[in-house]
Structure formats: structure tokens, C-alpha cells
Write an enzyme that holds these catalytic residues in place. Structure first.
Site, PDB file in Angstrom:
ATOM      1  CB  VAL B  25       7.746  -8.177  -0.066  1.00 21.07           C
ATOM      2  CG1 VAL B  25       9.095  -7.807  -0.637  1.00 21.07           C
ATOM      3  CG2 VAL B  25       7.487  -9.663  -0.194  1.00 21.07           C
ATOM      4  CB  ALA B  27       3.062  -3.389   2.247  1.00 20.18           C
ATOM      5  CB  SER B  28       3.807  -2.771   7.764  1.00 18.16           C
ATOM      6  OG  SER B  28       5.164  -3.094   7.630  1.00 18.16           O
ATOM      7  CB  VAL B  29      -1.506  -4.599   7.394  1.00 15.34           C
ATOM      8  CG1 VAL B  29      -2.956  -4.169   7.546  1.00 15.34           C
ATOM      9  CG2 VAL B  29      -1.233  -5.006   5.956  1.00 15.34           C
ATOM     10  CE  LYS B  45      -0.939  -3.895   0.696  1.00 15.27           C
ATOM     11  NZ  LYS B  45      -1.665  -4.570  -0.390  1.00 15.27           N
ATOM     12  CG  ASP B 139      -2.795 -13.968  -5.543  1.00 13.02           C
ATOM     13  OD1 ASP B 139      -2.697 -15.213  -5.550  1.00 13.02           O
ATOM     14  OD2 ASP B 139      -2.055 -13.236  -4.872  1.00 13.02           O
TER      15      ASP B 139
END
Lengths: 343, 484
Positions: B25, B27-29, B45, B139
């Protein structure tokens, strides 16, 4: 094997006494080089177990909830002697897991009441120099998060917060919250915020006495920092401080300064919405001030059209009626301003 | 014992980004190399702090939790630092990606049991450590279990993890030292029943439940409740990612699909994890001693049988990107958010065929029905209502043994307890109702009636504004009186 020696449960007094002995041992052990390594390890393992046991008493474990009486006893025994000092100085010698346990134990003890008194506060009042040790921790990557957490717990006590605010330590936070290591910087920022918001009367007194240097530093080091996250946290905290009723005297003075207004207007122009929104919450105080100095009025009038346009476009992501109400009031104020002659 | 952690540089200049391997949402890795560290491959990240709504405190806590954990089965960060508006979290690069991506790209019908046991055991080691540390992961799912080409398995993503030792200071100010948490977090299909609707809070056993669901996910290739036929309406798309499988829809377990055989030990182990009563679920430590993990093979086994021949993370990311593009280009994020708010009151685990079916709350209110309908359903006519599922037009079993048991309980049960439960359930229903309304509104342009709660919230908001205005007035009045 261990089970064989599991005798009757130790009393909190026994536990603290044994822990103290082991801490004293840990404290000295480095200066006794002839000591057998295996023996040393054994003692350190025992120390770790003891600290873990203290944690179980204070927090309970999977089998049992904590017992108030045992907690009170443990607290009393712990603060009766100088155990906290010993634990703090020995912390770097403990392994990671034990450091974490110790930090949690210290945190919990700050909140324990004995005969409806927070005896941790009394202890710290008499041993306030421990705060000097803890704050040094921010400069040690390995220890920062442990000492930092203990530090934040200790300033829950008003008397301790007052000491820190009145010391030179408070100035160090302007640097700590900009350390490159995010974990440590964020931890310092949380503590700084706590320091400036928790104890209202102490904070108000501190700000009144120190407003000149404090806000000058706050502006130049934090609000005008090159670091996005510093600016963002600083503007949010500034809003929290100025909007607090107990700081109204300081606020009145803050919003009468042209320098402060200039900085706020720059923040309003940032291309980060989060910063713009937070800056608005401070900026609105300048506009709402019914006794605006002439120079403030003149700046607002000179920039009127730009401000009105900027504010009209400013919208939070989520609908926020309160924000809209504030905004329309500010827009009205600015629209109605008449230029003044400087006295 | 000082940690001999390699000191990774806290400066973006020291890293060279190779390619993107994941997006979330906010963040990008990325896959990257750390130049001064012999060009070690790392994963970075990058979290956009300006976009992320998550308050800063939770981010701080997540990051701190991660950096203070030390276990071979837990994904630690090497370091984290800010780069302009982003927070960069530098982590070990796990070249095989998550178990979820491995399963969905290469084992759509599930992994062989002897591989599952290896992955689960490694994961369980991590859970056991976390619990011992007083942390709940909250989670646990295949998507959060990462695998490297050497077979090392690491549990990741502490975004919602909670510590029982860190009192939440913001709420109510009471310091609770009790081993229970009450806020709701997690991904619904892996969420334990007591997380969804319990007033007593939940403890470590909620992670054990999710662990059990993860076992099913690995065994069947997807979590229970996740095989929906292609549907046309947006409402139906809500559950798209968690397709209901036909075997779960069938009320009378027509076990034609159960062509896969699982050992008794495995079925029993999962059964233990999926006990309705959290107290009956074993602890992670105890679960590790279960016979299922006794003759568990080593990680070398999965390296040979699963990991070799896998496409690498970059490739898998590209593949999933293409897959996602093929799906309509509707808003993924929103969808996910909605999915996260679906509630299911209970589960019915059938050990024989290792399957879990949902039990929907027996409540007198459907999320989208008109008040009149609700009233008519108030009669205890024994029809349990399929939550949102009814709108989805899914012919789900609305009644089964589990629901019956629950109803029976109402009669001879602690009234207050039940009342509390129902209230919570109602709250969750209202929440969903609001969500559904939003969708209906978006689709049809019709405005749904506002719920009582929403109305009250609005009133509170208005009052707040008035109060604030009043405060400003008083303040300026005060100033006036002081200044002249």
C-alpha cells in the site's frame, strides 16, 4: 537435573538479594581475569534466570497472573538498596535477552505502588544522577534502545522530568532525534515528546523560563532541518505544545513573532501534505490572535492572496469538519485584515 | 555478550538498487546490493512516510521490535534510516520469496506433506521464540514466511505485532500487565475466532490458530474459504482473493476433491491448532514436540524438492504483476481493506479430510438489510445469517453443528457474557454495514441510511468543533483582558 534442585519458591527478598550478589559479581568479574570462564558463564546464566524470574513476578506468565502483594514486595526490596544503579551499570555486560528482560523489569517497577506511593520516584529523586547515565545511552548503538526505554519510563515521574528539563540534557535531544539510525532517533523523539507534553505544569514552567533559546533552537534545528521526518515530527509536536491550554502564555508570545510566522509560512508551502496540515494547526493561531502585532498583520496582508489560494487548496485526505471550520475562520480573518502603520 | 551484528551503512549512497520485487500500500521492496559490504545482496523495504497513514508510533514500535529480536527464524533488519520521505529498512534478501508466492506460482494444489512439516517446524521455532519474548505476531500466514535458496525460513512482517510488556499508553491510561490484548489486528482468513469477537481479549493462542490456518494453506494451496468462482459484481470481488473452494461450500462434505492424503499426525496437529477454545490449543513450545514434527526432514530436503527449479523472487514478482494486471484494474488497496473487515464467527474443522468450514455469526442483523427486515429476523427462528455472504449470493451452509451448539449455549449460558459477545458482534456488523454502504453508494449512487453509530459520531464531531471554537473564543477573550 535442574528439577532436582527446585526447592521451595524464593521470596521476592531472596530473589533480589541473590540478584544483587550476582550483579556485584558481574560488575567485578572483568577485573578478575584469573577467574574461570566456565564459572563466569554459570553465574551470568544464573543472573539471567533471576532477572527473568523478576519479570515473571511483575508481569505474570503463561500460567499465572501477577500477584499484587508479590509485586509490592519485590518493588520494596528492589529500591531498598541500590539495585537499580547496579543493574543499569551492569546492563552492557548482559546478553541481549537479559537486557530486554531487565528493561521491562525497570519499566514495570516505575509504575508499582507500595502503600499507594510510587517508591521508584522517591528512589530516583535521591539518585537523580542515574538519569545522566541513562541519557549517555543514546550515543551507544548497542545500548540506546534499552537505556532509552528506561529513560522514558523514568520521566513518568514529574520530579525526574523536571530534573531533565532543567539540565543541559534537554538540549541533547535536538541532536538525538536526528541521529541517522532510525530506531534510536525515533526512540529519542518519543522521549522528547513525552518530556514536553506529559507534566503540564512542569512543561509550562520550563517553556516560560527558557522560551528564548528553546524556540530559537526549535526553529533552526528542527523546523528548518533538512530531514523530512524531523520537520514533520517537530511541527506536530509544536502544535501539541502550543495548543495545550497550560501553555497559553507561551503560545501568545510565540504567535507574536515575525520569525515564527515566516517559518510557519514556509512549512505551509512544503510539498508534503502531512507537514502542511500540521503547519496549518500552528499557523491558525497567528491568524486567530486578536492582538496581532502590526508587523504580523503586514506580512499577512502582503501575502494575502497567496495565502488565501494556498489555504483554499489545502485539504486533509480524510474529510475533517473541524479542519474545515478552522480553515474558514482563518480565511475570514485574513481576508478582513487592514494594513497597519508600524509603530 | 555484545551482538556482533555487521554494521550496515546508514546512508542510501552505499546501496545500489537492482530491481523492485514487491509493492504494498505505501511501501515497495527492492533487491539491492550494499556496495561497501562486498556487494552483499539485500532487500530494502522503502516505506513512504508521507503516504503511510499509520501513525508514527506504530512504525517506531515495529522497527524497534524487529531490531531487538534475535532468532535464526526471524527476519531481522540490518538497519533502518530515512531517505528523504522514505524509511528504508535494510534486510537480508530471501531469494525464494514467501511461501505464499512459492505455493501460488509452483504448487497451486499445495505442497507435499514432508515439505510442509519442514517449513512449519521452522516457523514454529520462530513463534515459540516470539511468545517466549512476550510478543504476539498476530499476522501469521504463508505470505509472511520467507524462504532463502539455502532453505532458511524466516518469519517476517511485524507490522501488527504486539508486545504484552509494552502497555498501550494512549488508551484509557490504565496500565495493564495482563497477558491479553483487545484490539483487532491481522488478516481475517487467518484470524482466530476469539480475535474477531471476544471481549476477554486474546493471547498467544491466536497465533497458534493462524499457524493452523497456514498449515491448511500450504496443504491445499490456499487458505480455507478462498475459492470463489469468477463473479460479476463488485461485492463479489471483495472475496476474490480468497476463493471459496467447492469442497468448502458443499454442506455435506461430498469428498470428491479430497484426493490428497494427509497423515494422521498432520491432521491431528492441525486439529489441535484449530480448537475453538484457545485454552485447548497447545502452546508453540508444546506443539514443537508433536509427533508430526518428530521425523521432520532437514531444510536440505526442501532445498532439493521445492526450492530448486523455482523461479526467483524477481521473476515471481513479475509473474504476479502480470497476473494482477489481467484481473480488472480495480483498486486493489480498497479491496484488501474491505476484505480485512469481514468477520466470521467460527470454524468447523473436519479432521478426516483436513478441511475447515466457516460458521457465520448467529446474529439478528444482516449488514445490508433494512431495519424492518432486521426486526423480522429478531425472532429466534434458528436461521443463522450469513454475514455479507448473503449479499454475495453464495450458497453457503448457513447452519451446521457449530451454529446449533452456539444457539444452545445462549439458553443456559451466562447472560452477561453472551450479551457482551453479542454487543461486540453487533459492533463489528455495524462496521461492515458501513463498508457495504460505501460500496453500494459507490455503485449505485444511492445514499444508504446512516447507522445510529455514524450519526452519533457526526454529532460528536460537531460538538468537538463547537467546543474548539468556544475554546478559541475564551482564549482570545482572555488575551484581550490581559492585554488591555
Amino acid at each position: 537435573m535442574k528439577g532436582l534442585f527446585k526447592s521451595k519458591p524464593r521470596t521476592p527478598a531472596d530473589l533480589i538479594r541473590q540478584t544483587r550478589d550476582l550483579l556485584l559479581y558481574a560488575d567485578r568479574s572483568n577485573s578478575l581475569p584469573d577467574l574461570r570462564e566456565s564459572k563466569r558463564e554459570e553465574k551470568m546464566a544464573e543472573l539471567s534466570r533471576n532477572i527473568r524470574d523478576m519479570k515473571s513476578i511483575l508481569y505474570g506468565n503463561s500460567e499465572a497472573e501477577p500477584v499484587a502483594e508479590a509485586c509490592a514486595q519485590l518493588t520494596q526490596e528492589f529500591f531498598k538498596d541500590d539495585t537499580l544503579r547496579l543493574l543499569i551499570t551492569c546492563l552492557p555486560k548482559l546478553n541481549l535477552e537479559t537486557r530486554k528482560d531487565a528493561t521491562q523489569v525497570v519499566a514495570n517497577l516505575q509504575r508499582q505502588q507500595v502503600n499507594s506511593r510510587l517508591i521508584a520516584s522517591d528512589y530516583l529523586e535521591a539518585n537523580i544522577d542515574l538519569m545522566d547515565v541513562l541519557i549517555e545511552g543514546f550515543e551507544n548503538t548497542d545500548m540506546a534502545l534499552h537505556y532509552g526505554a528506561m529513560f522514558r519510563e523514568c520521566i513518568r515521574h514529574q520530579i525526574v522530568a523536571k530534573y531533565v528539563l532543567e539540565s543541559e540534557h534537554v538540549k541533547k535531544f535536538f541532536n538525538y532525534i536526528q541521529l541517522p539510525n532510525f530506531d534510536i532517533a525515533a526512540d529519542a523523539a518519543a522521549t522528547f515528546k513525552e518530556l514536553l507534553t506529559r507534566h503540564k505544569s512542569t512543561v509550562a514552567e520550563f517553556l516560560t523560563k527558557n522560551e528564548d533559546w528553546f524556540f530559537a533552537d526549535y526553529n533552526s534545528k528542527l523546523l528548518e532541518s533538512k530531514n523530512y521526518i524531523t520537520r514533520r515530527q517537530a511541527i506536530k509536536l509544536l502544535g501539541d505544545i502550543l495548543l495545550d491550554r497550560s501553555n497559553s502564555a507561551v503560545m501568545t508570545k510565540y504567535v507574536s513573532s515575525m520569525d515564527n510566522l515566516r517559518i510557519m509560512m514556509n512549512l505551509l508551502r512544503e510539498n508534503s501534505k502531512s507537514i502542511q496540515i500540521e503547519a496549518f494547526h500552528v499557523f491558525k493561531l497567528f491568524a486567530a490572535n486578536q492582538n496581532k502585532p502590526a508587523d504580523i498583520i503586514n506580512i499577512l496582508v502582503a501575502n494575502r492572496s497567496k495565502l488565501l489560494r494556498l489555504l483554499a487548496d489545502l485539504k486533509p485526505d480524510k474529510e475533517d469538519e473541524r479542519f474545515e471550520a478552522d480553515k474558514s475562520q482563518v480565511l475570514r480573518e485574513i481576508a478582513a485584515l487592514e494594513p497597519r502603520d508600524l509603530a | 555478550m555484545a551482538r556482533n551484528k555487521l554494521e550496515f551503512p546508514l546512508d542510501s549512497e552505499a546501496y545500489e538498487i537492482i530491481c523492485k520485487i514487491g509493492v504494498g500500500v505505501s511501501a515497495s521492496v527492492y533487491k539491492a546490493i550494499c556496495i561497501p559490504m562486498n556487494s552483499t545482496v539485500v532487500a530494502i523495504k522503502a516505506i513512504d512516510l508521507d503516504q503511510s497513514r499509520a501513525d508514527f508510533d506504530s512504525l517506531r514500535r515495529e522497527s524497534k521490535t524487529m531490531s531487538l529480536l534475535s532468532h535464526p527464524n526471524i527476519l531481522n533488519a540490518y538497519c533502518s534510516f530515512t531517505v528523504d520521505r522514505c524509511l528504508w529498512v535494510v534486510m537480508p534478501f530471501m531469494s525464494c520469496g514467501s511461501l505464499h508466492s512459492i505455493v501460488s506460482t509452483s504448487f497451486p494444489d499445495g505442497l507435499p506433506e514432508n515439505c510442509i512439516s519442514v517449513f512449519l517446524k521452522e516457523t514454529l521455532n520462530a513463534i515459540s521464540y516470539l511468545h517466549d519474548q512476550g510478543h504476539l505476531h498476530r499476522d501469521i500466514k504463508a505470505g509472511n514466511i520467507l524462504v532463502d535458496s539455502d532453505g532458511s525460513v524466516k518469519l517476517a512482517d511485524f507490522g501488527v505485532s504486539a508486545s504484552i510488556y509494552e502497555p498501550v499508553t494512549s488508551s484509557s491510561g490504565t496500565t495493564s500487565s495482563s497477558l491479553r490484548l483487545t484490539d483487532i489486528a491481522g488478516t481475517p482468513y487467518w484470524m482466530a475466532p476469539e480475535v474477531v469477537h471476544s471481549h476477554t481479549g486474546y493471547g498467544f493462542k491466536a497465533d497458534i490458530w493462524s499457524f493452523g490456518i497456514t498449515a491448511l494453506e500450504l496443504a491445499h494451496g490456499r487458505p480455507p474459504l478462498s475459492h470463489l468462482p469468477p463473479l460479476k459484481s463488485l461485492l463479489m470481488k471483495i472475496t476474490k482473493r480468497f476463493h471459496f473452494s467447492d469442497y468448502e461450500i458443499s454442506t455435506s462434505g461430498c469428498g470428491k476433491k479430497g484426493n490428497k492424503k494427509f497423515s494422521k499426525a498432520f491432521r491431528e496437529m492441525v486439529g489441535l491448532c484449530l480448537e475453538q477454545d484457545p485454552a485447548k490449543r497447545p502452546s508453540a513450545e508444546k506443539l514443537l514436540k508433536h509427533p508430526f514434527f518428530k521425523n521432520c526432514k532437514g531444510v536440505d530436503f526442501v532445498v532439493k524438492n521445492v526450492l530448486q527449479g523455482l523461479s526467483n523472487t524477481e521473476q515471481m514478482f513479475i509473474e504476479t504483476q502480470i497476473l494482477m494486471k489481467r484481473d480488472d484494474d480495480e483498486d486493489e488497496e480498497e479491496e484488501e481493506e474491505i476484505v480485512k473487515n469481514r468477520r466470521i464467527s467460527g470454524w468447523n474443522f473436519r479432521e478426516e479430510d483436513l478441511q475447515l468450514s466457516p460458521v457465520f455469526p448467529t446474529e439478528s442483523e444482516t449488514s445490508g438489510s433494512s431495519p424492518r427486515e432486521e426486526a423480522s429476523q429478531d425472532k429466534p427462528d434458528g436461521n443463522s445469517v450469513v454475514l455479507t455472504g448473503s449479499e454475495l449470493g453464495l450458497g453457503l451452509s448457513t447452519r451446521n453443528e457449530e451454529a446449533k451448539e452456539q444457539e444452545d449455549e445462549v439458553v443456559g449460558f451466562d447472560r452477561n457474557l453472551m450479551l457482551e459477545k453479542l454487543k461486540l458482534l453487533k459492533k463489528s456488523l455495524e462496521h461492515q454495514r458501513a463498508r457495504v454502504s460505501v460500496i453500494i453508494e459507490a455503485l449505485s449512487g444511492e445514499k444508504e441510511e446512516k447507522s445510529r453509530e455514524e450519526e452519533l459520531l457526526e454529532i460528536v464531531e460537531k460538538l468537538k468543533i463547537e467546543l474548539e471554537a468556544e475554546k478559541m473564543k475564551t482564549l482570545s477573550a482572555e488575551k484581550e483582558s490581559v492585554l488591555g
